[in-house]
Design an enzyme around this catalytic site. Structure first.
Site, PDB file in Angstrom:
ATOM      1  N   ARG A 168      -8.963 -19.577  18.333  1.00  0.00           N
ATOM      2  CA  ARG A 168      -9.684 -19.701  17.046  1.00  0.00           C
ATOM      3  C   ARG A 168     -11.186 -19.886  17.280  1.00  0.00           C
ATOM      4  O   ARG A 168     -11.844 -20.692  16.614  1.00  0.00           O
ATOM      5  CB  ARG A 168      -9.159 -20.862  16.206  1.00  0.00           C
ATOM      6  CG  ARG A 168      -7.687 -20.850  15.955  1.00  0.00           C
ATOM      7  CD  ARG A 168      -7.243 -19.778  14.980  1.00  0.00           C
ATOM      8  NE  ARG A 168      -5.807 -19.878  14.810  1.00  0.00           N
ATOM      9  CZ  ARG A 168      -4.930 -19.216  15.553  1.00  0.00           C
ATOM     10  NH1 ARG A 168      -5.343 -18.369  16.481  1.00  0.00           N
ATOM     11  NH2 ARG A 168      -3.640 -19.358  15.350  1.00  0.00           N
ATOM     12  N   SER A 245      -5.293 -23.288   6.268  1.00  0.00           N
ATOM     13  CA  SER A 245      -5.263 -24.479   7.139  1.00  0.00           C
ATOM     14  C   SER A 245      -6.628 -25.127   7.123  1.00  0.00           C
ATOM     15  O   SER A 245      -7.633 -24.466   7.363  1.00  0.00           O
ATOM     16  CB  SER A 245      -4.960 -24.074   8.575  1.00  0.00           C
ATOM     17  OG  SER A 245      -3.730 -23.448   8.638  1.00  0.00           O
ATOM     18  N   GLU A 341     -11.410 -26.651  10.038  1.00  0.00           N
ATOM     19  CA  GLU A 341     -11.501 -25.233  10.374  1.00  0.00           C
ATOM     20  C   GLU A 341     -12.576 -24.524   9.538  1.00  0.00           C
ATOM     21  O   GLU A 341     -13.334 -23.711  10.070  1.00  0.00           O
ATOM     22  CB  GLU A 341     -10.130 -24.579  10.152  1.00  0.00           C
ATOM     23  CG  GLU A 341      -9.939 -23.301  10.912  1.00  0.00           C
ATOM     24  CD  GLU A 341      -8.519 -22.767  10.783  1.00  0.00           C
ATOM     25  OE1 GLU A 341      -7.701 -23.082  11.644  1.00  0.00           O
ATOM     26  OE2 GLU A 341      -8.243 -22.067   9.809  1.00  0.00           O
TER      27      GLU A 341
HETATM   28  P1  NAP Z   1       3.610 -23.239  12.771  1.00  0.00           P
HETATM   29  O1  NAP Z   1       4.255 -21.905  12.965  1.00  0.00           O
HETATM   30  O2  NAP Z   1       4.366 -24.339  12.130  1.00  0.00           O
HETATM   31  O3  NAP Z   1       3.022 -23.757  14.148  1.00  0.00           O
HETATM   32  C1  NAP Z   1       2.334 -24.992  14.213  1.00  0.00           C
HETATM   33  C2  NAP Z   1       1.626 -25.086  15.556  1.00  0.00           C
HETATM   34  O4  NAP Z   1       2.600 -24.918  16.583  1.00  0.00           O
HETATM   35  C3  NAP Z   1       0.571 -24.039  15.798  1.00  0.00           C
HETATM   36  O5  NAP Z   1      -0.439 -24.659  16.560  1.00  0.00           O
HETATM   37  C4  NAP Z   1       1.272 -22.998  16.643  1.00  0.00           C
HETATM   38  O6  NAP Z   1       0.407 -22.359  17.568  1.00  0.00           O
HETATM   39  C5  NAP Z   1       2.241 -23.838  17.410  1.00  0.00           C
HETATM   40  N1  NAP Z   1       3.449 -23.062  17.729  1.00  0.00           N
HETATM   41  C6  NAP Z   1       4.534 -22.888  16.940  1.00  0.00           C
HETATM   42  N2  NAP Z   1       5.458 -22.154  17.581  1.00  0.00           N
HETATM   43  C7  NAP Z   1       4.940 -21.833  18.775  1.00  0.00           C
HETATM   44  C8  NAP Z   1       5.404 -21.070  19.876  1.00  0.00           C
HETATM   45  N3  NAP Z   1       6.610 -20.493  19.869  1.00  0.00           N
HETATM   46  N4  NAP Z   1       4.574 -20.947  20.952  1.00  0.00           N
HETATM   47  C9  NAP Z   1       3.379 -21.529  20.962  1.00  0.00           C
HETATM   48  N5  NAP Z   1       2.862 -22.250  19.955  1.00  0.00           N
HETATM   49  C10 NAP Z   1       3.644 -22.414  18.869  1.00  0.00           C
HETATM   50  O7  NAP Z   1       2.232 -23.056  12.015  1.00  0.00           O
HETATM   51  P2  NAP Z   1       1.825 -22.836  10.505  1.00  0.00           P
HETATM   52  O8  NAP Z   1       0.844 -23.861  10.176  1.00  0.00           O
HETATM   53  O9  NAP Z   1       3.016 -22.604   9.626  1.00  0.00           O
HETATM   54  O10 NAP Z   1       1.056 -21.440  10.635  1.00  0.00           O
HETATM   55  C11 NAP Z   1       1.752 -20.257  10.968  1.00  0.00           C
HETATM   56  C12 NAP Z   1       0.899 -19.437  11.902  1.00  0.00           C
HETATM   57  O11 NAP Z   1      -0.301 -19.066  11.243  1.00  0.00           O
HETATM   58  C13 NAP Z   1       0.499 -20.193  13.178  1.00  0.00           C
HETATM   59  O12 NAP Z   1       0.538 -19.287  14.246  1.00  0.00           O
HETATM   60  C14 NAP Z   1      -0.917 -20.630  12.861  1.00  0.00           C
HETATM   61  O13 NAP Z   1      -1.727 -20.814  14.008  1.00  0.00           O
HETATM   62  C15 NAP Z   1      -1.377 -19.447  12.045  1.00  0.00           C
HETATM   63  N6  NAP Z   1      -2.551 -19.755  11.222  1.00  0.00           N
HETATM   64  C16 NAP Z   1      -3.735 -19.252  11.630  1.00  0.00           C
HETATM   65  C17 NAP Z   1      -4.883 -19.514  10.925  1.00  0.00           C
HETATM   66  C18 NAP Z   1      -6.173 -18.955  11.426  1.00  0.00           C
HETATM   67  O14 NAP Z   1      -6.183 -17.999  12.168  1.00  0.00           O
HETATM   68  N7  NAP Z   1      -7.260 -19.533  11.055  1.00  0.00           N
HETATM   69  C19 NAP Z   1      -4.828 -20.279   9.783  1.00  0.00           C
HETATM   70  C20 NAP Z   1      -3.585 -20.759   9.371  1.00  0.00           C
HETATM   71  C21 NAP Z   1      -2.450 -20.514  10.121  1.00  0.00           C
HETATM   72  P3  NAP Z   1      -0.647 -21.209  17.162  1.00  0.00           P
HETATM   73  O15 NAP Z   1      -1.652 -21.841  16.297  1.00  0.00           O
HETATM   74  O16 NAP Z   1      -1.202 -20.816  18.497  1.00  0.00           O
HETATM   75  O17 NAP Z   1       0.118 -20.131  16.537  1.00  0.00           O
END
Ligand code: NAP
Length: 345
Positions: A168, A245, A341
């Site tokens: 990010r 987020s 963020e």
């Molecule tokens: P989530 O899927 O509940 O995951 C929460 C956290 O756990 C995130 O930090 C995610 O890493 C990590 N995680 C979950 N499963 C994983 C795996 N198999 N391997 C490695 N790391 C894992 O998250 P959520 O809040 O519902 O969001 C869904 C996705 O959207 C996530 O990937 C999140 O990062 C992404 N997102 C991105 C942005 C952005 O780009 N600004 C904003 C909102 C949400 P990661 O963050 O590395 O995926």
């Protein structure tokens, strides 16, 4: 030129609430909608104290009025600009909506961005924070970008190395270019793979596909599943204003993660290649008692504690007060520092 010596397309005293997904009150002293690069050239070198480059407004908090010039980048257009044995190369204007752009690539049969479906914001904003979701980040598909340097009046081309992508993160954040209003991204190109394999390891995505009884999904089926998961967890800004987020997922030392893991056996931890460990900010916020809880007219969303929502009529300072309260409780309970963020202006 206007009396202030600025081009005629610069408007005065513009309501910003319609231009951000948190819908916070605030006005810009000057506001320009940029549809063509030539407009940026006409603004280059103008002696303004403050400038801010705005895309879809999904990652910004205006804490009040903005006394400078807001440049709203609305440059459109998307095209296939090349193809080789391994990939399709596509280029889009920075003002294209990200989700619509992802949909367009998939409709044309060019996979690779499907896990990033429904991320709010514009194509131009995507590389700034290296958006990522469900195991893919934009850096993996990024080829290059063009940006207009408002100080020198020149167009710069940044390739993958020059963008210095991290989790990010990119050179835009590292150098503060995104908040200074110095460089306006005008176009971004991507390299989309011909040898494509679905990436579906994330639990939410895997469960959604399993529930649909899909074993070997197409890229469009992955996108549909991602959209369904996101719609369930994330509020629609048109109904409940929010900026996705609100905090970054923190990456902490292995020692701290070990200690927290012993104290909280259900804490999800994700080891990184550099030895540090990524934690889920949403989990930390929820276990600090903030899921579904409000402070003033702002709150942390009931279905996903990482999302800060405007319950109706919240001001920028109310949002920031809530963010500080959440940070303080997470710090006290887990000794982890959460970073917002969105860009706070
Ligand atoms: P989530 O899927 O509940 O995951 C929460 C956290 O756990 C995130 O930090 C995610 O890493 C990590 N995680 C979950 N499963 C994983 C795996 N198999 N391997 C490695 N790391 C894992 O998250 P959520 O809040 O519902 O969001 C869904 C996705 O959207 C996530 O990937 C999140 O990062 C992404 N997102 C991105 C942005 C952005 O780009 N600004 C904003 C909102 C949400 P990661 O963050 O590395 O995926």
């Amino acid at each position: 030129m206007t009396p202030a010596g600025l081009p005629e397309f610069v408007r005065h005293d513009v309501d910003l609430s319609r231009h951000t997904t948190l819908a916070l009150p605030g006005r810009a002293a000057l506001f320009a909608e940029i549809r063509q690069v030539e407009q940026l050239a006409r603004l280059a070198g103008s002696r303004l104290a403050r400038r801010f480059v705005l895309g879809g407004g999904s990652n910004v908090v205006f804490s009040g009025d903005f006394d400078g010039l807001v440049l709203h980048i609305a440059i459109r257009g998307r095209e296939l600009i090349g193809e080789d044995q391994d990939s399709w190369i596509v280029r889009a204007g920075a003002g294209e909506g990200w989700h619509e752009f992802v949909g367009w690539t998939l409709e044309n049969g060019w996979p690779g961005l499907e896990n990033l479906a429904l991320i709010p914001g514009t194509v131009g904003a995507a590389p700034i924070q290296n958006i990522g979701a469900y195991g893919i980040e934009v850096a993996e598909r990024f080829l290059a970008l063009e940006a207009f340097d408002l100080r020198s009046g020149t167009i710069r081309r940044l390739d993958h190395a020059a963008c210095r992508f991290g989790y990010r993160d990119s050179v835009f954040k590292q150098q503060g270019w995104h908040r200074e209003g110095r460089l306006a991204i005008t176009h971004v190109s991507f390299r989309l793979p011909k040898a494509w394999r679905a990436r579906t390891a994330y639990a939410d995505l895997a469960a959604e596909l399993a529930g649909r009884r899909i074993v070997a999904p197409t890229a469009s089926e992955v996108a549909d599943a991602v959209v369904a998961v996101r719609r369930r967890k994330l509020p629609d800004p048109g109904v409940l204003p929010n900026a996705g987020s609100f905090f970054e997922n923190p990456v902490v030392s292995a020692a701290l993660a070990d200690r927290l893991g012993r104290e909280h056996p259900d804490l999800p931890t994700y080891p990184q290649t550099d030895g540090r460990v990524k934690l889920a900010a949403g989990w930390l916020i929820e276990h600090s008692g903030w899921k579904g809880r409000d402070l003033g007219r702002a709150g942390m969303y009931e279905n996903q504690a990482l999302v800060l929502v405007n319950r109706g009529g919240a001001s920028g300072s109310e949002v920031l007060a809530l963010a500080r309260a959440v940070q303080a409780d997470v710090r006290e309970r887990f000794a982890v520092e959460l970073s917002p963020e969105p860009v706070i202006v």
